[in-house]
Design an enzyme around this catalytic site. Structure first.
Site, PDB file in Angstrom:
ATOM      1  N   SER A 253      -2.349   1.111  13.433  1.00  0.00           N
ATOM      2  CA  SER A 253      -3.403   1.915  14.022  1.00  0.00           C
ATOM      3  C   SER A 253      -2.808   3.060  14.830  1.00  0.00           C
ATOM      4  O   SER A 253      -2.086   3.888  14.293  1.00  0.00           O
ATOM      5  CB  SER A 253      -4.315   1.024  14.861  1.00  0.00           C
ATOM      6  OG  SER A 253      -5.517   1.678  15.156  1.00  0.00           O
ATOM      7  N   GLU A 379     -11.840  -0.510   7.118  1.00  0.00           N
ATOM      8  CA  GLU A 379     -11.291   0.024   8.362  1.00  0.00           C
ATOM      9  C   GLU A 379     -12.367   0.358   9.394  1.00  0.00           C
ATOM     10  O   GLU A 379     -12.126   0.281  10.602  1.00  0.00           O
ATOM     11  CB  GLU A 379     -10.481   1.293   8.067  1.00  0.00           C
ATOM     12  CG  GLU A 379      -9.231   1.095   7.238  1.00  0.00           C
ATOM     13  CD  GLU A 379      -8.057   0.588   8.047  1.00  0.00           C
ATOM     14  OE1 GLU A 379      -8.250   0.242   9.227  1.00  0.00           O
ATOM     15  OE2 GLU A 379      -6.938   0.532   7.491  1.00  0.00           O
ATOM     16  N   HIS A 489     -10.395  -3.724  10.455  1.00  0.00           N
ATOM     17  CA  HIS A 489      -9.244  -3.044  11.047  1.00  0.00           C
ATOM     18  C   HIS A 489      -8.454  -4.001  11.934  1.00  0.00           C
ATOM     19  O   HIS A 489      -9.004  -4.602  12.844  1.00  0.00           O
ATOM     20  CB  HIS A 489      -9.745  -1.864  11.876  1.00  0.00           C
ATOM     21  CG  HIS A 489      -8.669  -1.026  12.487  1.00  0.00           C
ATOM     22  ND1 HIS A 489      -7.938  -0.109  11.764  1.00  0.00           N
ATOM     23  CD2 HIS A 489      -8.191  -0.958  13.748  1.00  0.00           C
ATOM     24  CE1 HIS A 489      -7.071   0.491  12.561  1.00  0.00           C
ATOM     25  NE2 HIS A 489      -7.205  -0.013  13.776  1.00  0.00           N
TER      26      HIS A 489
END
Length: 565
Positions: A253, A379, A489
């Site tokens: 990330s 995501e 995510h």
């Protein structure tokens, strides 16, 4: 793994393996004979447990306090005396992120703040971490873990973990047990390596952007913290038995985005500091220049009574810590209505980031090193939870115009809405038909946000660099049927199978080793990617084509090049 972009979300996921991460903040159990390492004229005392030696909380820069608040890091010039490296250092100040709080919108011209509440059906879901490690501005420390019996002559490859957290949160303290297990696993595979992680300034402390910070080289200091830690590794890792010529950046990330930005820094010249990158859910993002942060700088100035000061930045440096933390916490987080249109984010400043990162990729200003870049399938789902009060097409358009597309012409916004329809069968979690549609717009919002910020930038990155350097790409759809959020995510951080590919990459700059199907390099003619479908290393992977949602992502990429966030 070290803490992901997001705090855990067990009340939504019911049972989430991602939430089982270690929250240890104390030292590992000491063995009768604890390891030592010499740094300059200092002796560093670490701890040893379960076959791993740990050196924790080593300062790599001066405390960023007083006149050094909001300033570039000042590297430690030399070490002397004895350094107790048996416990973690402080976490850098973290921004509060909670779906139970009001959603703050951009200040209007009078400096007031308009708020809107989260859908009350989620009002009892608290995303804050009540057992967070202690925080302090004096937080620029790093940790080194190595296999036992490592000596100064071992010459082991090194992986540098850059923790994620949306550039608003992130600390190395959550995952001591998992990080040690990664080092243990490298030994089990016969490919031992050294693990390094660092704390760096986040939120307003690390990403304050304005003309005032630009004037004193004070933009993107969080990235500069990371760079200083990477330079520390280059200088000192040999003392721990590491090879400074075999260093891989690794992040998830915001940590993956950071890794990619280091690849773009200095016209793509890494100066020998790193030689590979492994990036999970993060690639060069389409951000604009430092002026995009000016309204938030001005808000801090207004709310700390620094408006009348002749030097507002100097005034902000003198604001008491607790007051500054309170003011920063009033700004939107990634759980706000703005969601991934982040307030505190790296911005092009002509210094660390010369231009819109995607423009730099387009120009070829990228470090010529092997890299892996991948995504999870869904995501955007966890970020769409912050806009559940968007329940109609008109409200969806209003949300788009307010957040990601404030400068985008209306016709382009209409095009995006057509490419991402409200039909739940087209939304994320993908390929789940009409299921998981919490609201009529939830899956639509999730699909758009995941593609705009994660999937499209990754595809653009690997396709631009394919043929110029070794590139591998993956998609991870494990956990697809997790209620509401699918393969969400950060879910890939719970999968040890991906760690094996990481370890092999750190050792060989190639994720392959003969187990499972061969992972082909990315090629723009075949566009083959590794697709993780289950946790089995041999049967849970297939070779697929990177051809999902092509029109949508091409449109978003072209739009973001013209109108960066």
């Amino acid at each position: 793994m070290a803490r992901a972009f997001l705090p855990c979300i067990p009340l939504i996921l019911y049972v989430s393996s991602a939430c089982a991460q270690d929250s240890t903040t104390s030292s590992a159990s000491a063995s009768p004979t604890n390891p030592t390492v010499a740094l300059d004229q200092a002796t560093v005392n670490g701890v040893s447990a379960s076959g791993v030696q740990q050196f924790l909380g080593i300062p790599y820069a001066s405390p960023p306090v007083n006149e050094l608040r909001f300033a570039p890091p000042q590297p430690v010039a030399s070490y002397n005396g004895t350094i107790n490296a048996t416990t973690f250092g402080y976490s850098c100040p973290q921004q509060n992120a909670s779906l139970t709080s009001s959603f703050f919108k951009l200040p209007d011209q009078e400096g007031t703040v308009v708020t809107m509440k989260v859908d009350q059906r989620w009002a009892d879901v608290d995303f804050d971490d009540d057992e967070a490690p202690p925080e302090n501005e004096d937080c620029l420390t790093l940790n080194v873990m190595r296999p036992e019996n490592t000596t100064q002559s071992s010459n082991l490859p090194v992986v540098i973990w850059i923790v994620g957290g949306g550039f608003e949160t992130g600390t190395t303290q959550y995952s001591a047990e998992d990080d040690a297990k990664l080092v243990q696993r490298s030994t089990q595979l016969g490919q031992p390596m050294i693990f390094v992680s660092m704390n760096y300034r986040v939120s307003g402390w690390g990403f304050l952007s304005s003309q005032e910070t630009k004037n004193v080289n004070g933009t993107n200091v969080g990235l500069k913290d990371q760079r200083t830690a990477i330079e520390w590794v280059n200088k000192y890792i040999g003392n721990f038995g590491g090879n400074s010529s075999r260093v891989t950046l690794w992040g998830q990330s915001a940590g993956a985005i950071s890794s990619s930005l280091h690849m773009l820094h200095n016209n793509g010249n890494p100066d020998g500091l790193f030689h590979g990158a492994f990036m999970q859910s993060g690639a060069p993002i389409p951000v604009g220049n430092y002026t995009g942060g000016q309204p938030w700088y001005d808000q801090l100035v207004n709310q700390t009574n620094c408006t009348g000061s002749g030097d507002t930045l100097d005034c902000l440096r003198k604001v008491p810590y607790e007051e500054m933390k309170t003011v920063i916490n009033r700004t939107p987080s990634y759980y706000s209505y703005l969601s991934l249109d982040l307030v505190w984010v790296p911005r092009a400043d002509g210094d660390f980031i010369a231009d819109n990162p995607q423009r730099l990729v387009e120009e070829g200003s990228v470090a010529n090193i092997p890299f892996v870049s991948g995504n999870v399938a869904d995501e955007g789902t966890v970020f769409a939870l912050s806009s559940l009060n968007v329940t109609s097409d008109d409200e969806f358009r209003e949300w788009l115009k307010f957040s990601y597309m404030s400068d985008v012409p209306d016709q382009n916004v209409s095009d995006v809405m057509e490419l991402y329809p409200s039909d739940p069968s087209a939304g994320s979690p993908f390929n789940t038909s009409i299921f998981n549609a919490i609201t009529s717009q939830y899956k639509r919002s999730a699909a758009l946000q995941g593609d705009l910020v994660f999937q499209a930038p990754r595809r653009f990155f690997v396709q631009q660099r394919s043929g110029d350097q070794p590139v591998w790409a993956y998609q991870d759809s494990r956990g697809k049927y997790t209620p509401f959020v699918g393969a969400y995510h950060s879910s890939d951080l719970t999968k040890m199978v991906l760690n094996d590919y990481l370890i092999r990459f750190v050792n060989n700059l190639d994720p392959n080793n003969g187990t499972g199907p061969d992972w082909p390099k990315y090629d723009n003619s075949s566009k083959q990617i590794y697709w993780f479908t289950s946790d089995n290393d041999n049967t849970g992977v297939e070779i697929s084509t990177d051809d999902y949602r092509v029109p949508q992502m091409e449109y978003l990429t072209n739009l973001s090049l013209a109108y960066p966030l």
